[in-house]
Motif scaffolding. Structure first.
Motif, PDB file in Angstrom:
ATOM      1  N   VAL A  22       0.841  -1.204   0.000  1.00 12.33           N
ATOM      2  CA  VAL A  22       0.000   0.000   0.000  1.00 12.33           C
ATOM      3  C   VAL A  22       0.876   1.255   0.000  1.00 12.33           C
ATOM      4  O   VAL A  22       0.603   2.205  -0.735  1.00 12.33           O
ATOM      5  CB  VAL A  22      -0.985  -0.016   1.198  1.00 12.33           C
ATOM      6  N   CYS A  45      -4.621  -5.035  -3.410  1.00 12.29           N
ATOM      7  CA  CYS A  45      -4.427  -5.462  -2.014  1.00 12.29           C
ATOM      8  C   CYS A  45      -5.677  -5.294  -1.166  1.00 12.29           C
ATOM      9  O   CYS A  45      -5.816  -5.959  -0.147  1.00 12.29           O
ATOM     10  CB  CYS A  45      -3.304  -4.659  -1.367  1.00 12.29           C
ATOM     11  N   ASN A  46      -6.556  -4.402  -1.559  1.00 10.59           N
ATOM     12  CA  ASN A  46      -7.731  -4.102  -0.740  1.00 10.59           C
ATOM     13  C   ASN A  46      -9.019  -4.751  -1.225  1.00 10.59           C
ATOM     14  O   ASN A  46     -10.013  -4.751  -0.506  1.00 10.59           O
ATOM     15  CB  ASN A  46      -7.923  -2.586  -0.642  1.00 10.59           C
ATOM     16  N   ASN A  83     -12.813   0.657   0.336  1.00 15.78           N
ATOM     17  CA  ASN A  83     -12.470   1.069   1.696  1.00 15.78           C
ATOM     18  C   ASN A  83     -11.701   2.394   1.714  1.00 15.78           C
ATOM     19  O   ASN A  83     -11.516   3.046   0.674  1.00 15.78           O
ATOM     20  CB  ASN A  83     -11.707  -0.049   2.424  1.00 15.78           C
ATOM     21  N   HIS A  85      -8.538   3.115   2.044  1.00 18.36           N
ATOM     22  CA  HIS A  85      -7.329   3.174   1.220  1.00 18.36           C
ATOM     23  C   HIS A  85      -7.678   3.539  -0.225  1.00 18.36           C
ATOM     24  O   HIS A  85      -7.027   4.390  -0.842  1.00 18.36           O
ATOM     25  CB  HIS A  85      -6.587   1.830   1.228  1.00 18.36           C
ATOM     26  N   PHE A 141      -3.964  -9.458   0.173  1.00 18.32           N
ATOM     27  CA  PHE A 141      -5.287  -9.233   0.757  1.00 18.32           C
ATOM     28  C   PHE A 141      -5.618 -10.355   1.736  1.00 18.32           C
ATOM     29  O   PHE A 141      -6.021 -10.108   2.875  1.00 18.32           O
ATOM     30  CB  PHE A 141      -6.339  -9.172  -0.367  1.00 18.32           C
ATOM     31  N   ARG A 144      -3.551 -10.260   4.909  1.00 14.51           N
ATOM     32  CA  ARG A 144      -3.958  -9.127   5.755  1.00 14.51           C
ATOM     33  C   ARG A 144      -5.242  -9.463   6.528  1.00 14.51           C
ATOM     34  O   ARG A 144      -5.344  -9.204   7.723  1.00 14.51           O
ATOM     35  CB  ARG A 144      -4.170  -7.888   4.886  1.00 14.51           C
TER      36      ARG A 144
END
Length: 189
Positions: A22, A45-46, A83, A85, A141, A144
């Motif tokens: 990120v 990633c999100n 989200n 981010h 992702f 996390r």
């Protein structure tokens, strides 16, 4: 005594540490090095999408709090949330014509949507590691989610459903968790 060592070949990609990915995405955006690719890293990633599904997104989708896609590989409908981010990253694109029109966010300097091969080349350019690829973002992702939920079986159940895996054992292998657990057995003897 003659000892023969077997070379173990690891297949598949590995994950990129979430915060590192990120941060790199925001750096590429803020420094105007490659803002569109920075946004791709952050979204990858999100959202936890396969690269083929990620590349189909547009600004119109990402600007919404919630949007729905049909996964290319499975044909299943999936509802996703943008989200904080993603929302923060999108602020850097608000003045662009493509953003205002709801166009494609993941485009090269030539104005064409990135190919999977381009994404893989750029991932290797911006991140080090032998087994880094576009799929690493999806695994980031997953790792996390697992870590943020205290590495619980409940987190693996959620991820198994999100990733459309048949069970949590598949998810453990997919995220490299199973191999880490086996390694720990040997190291803790």
């Amino acid at each position: 005594m003659n000892i023969i060592f077997k070379k173990i070949i690891m297949t598949g990609s590995t994950y990129i540490e979430f915060d590192k990915a990120v941060s790199k995405g925001f750096l590429l955006i803020q420094k105007q090095v490659n803002p569109n690719f920075g946004l791709l890293i952050i979204c990858g990633c999100n959202l936890g999408l396969r690269i083929s599904d990620l590349l189909k997104l547009n600004f119109k989708d990402l600007k919404k709090d919630e949007f729905t896609i049909v996964e290319q590989k499975t044909g299943k409908i999936r509802t996703l949330q943008s989200n904080h981010h993603i929302k923060l990253a999108l602020r850097y694109f608000e003045d662009s014509l493509s953003y205002k029109r709801g166009g494609k966010p993941f485009v090269s300097q030539k104005g064409t949507t990135y190919s999977i091969q381009q994404v893989n080349r750029l991932i290797k350019k911006y991140f080090s590691g032998n087994r880094i690829s576009s799929h690493s973002l999806r695994k980031s992702f997953g790792r996390r989610v697992w870590e943020m939920n205290n590495k619980t079986d409940q987190a693996l159940l959620y991820l198994s459903e999100i990733f459309n895996h048949s069970n949590t054992l598949v998810t453990r292998r997919y995220l490299g968790i199973r191999q880490e657990e086996i390694k720990d057995i040997y190291l803790n003897l």
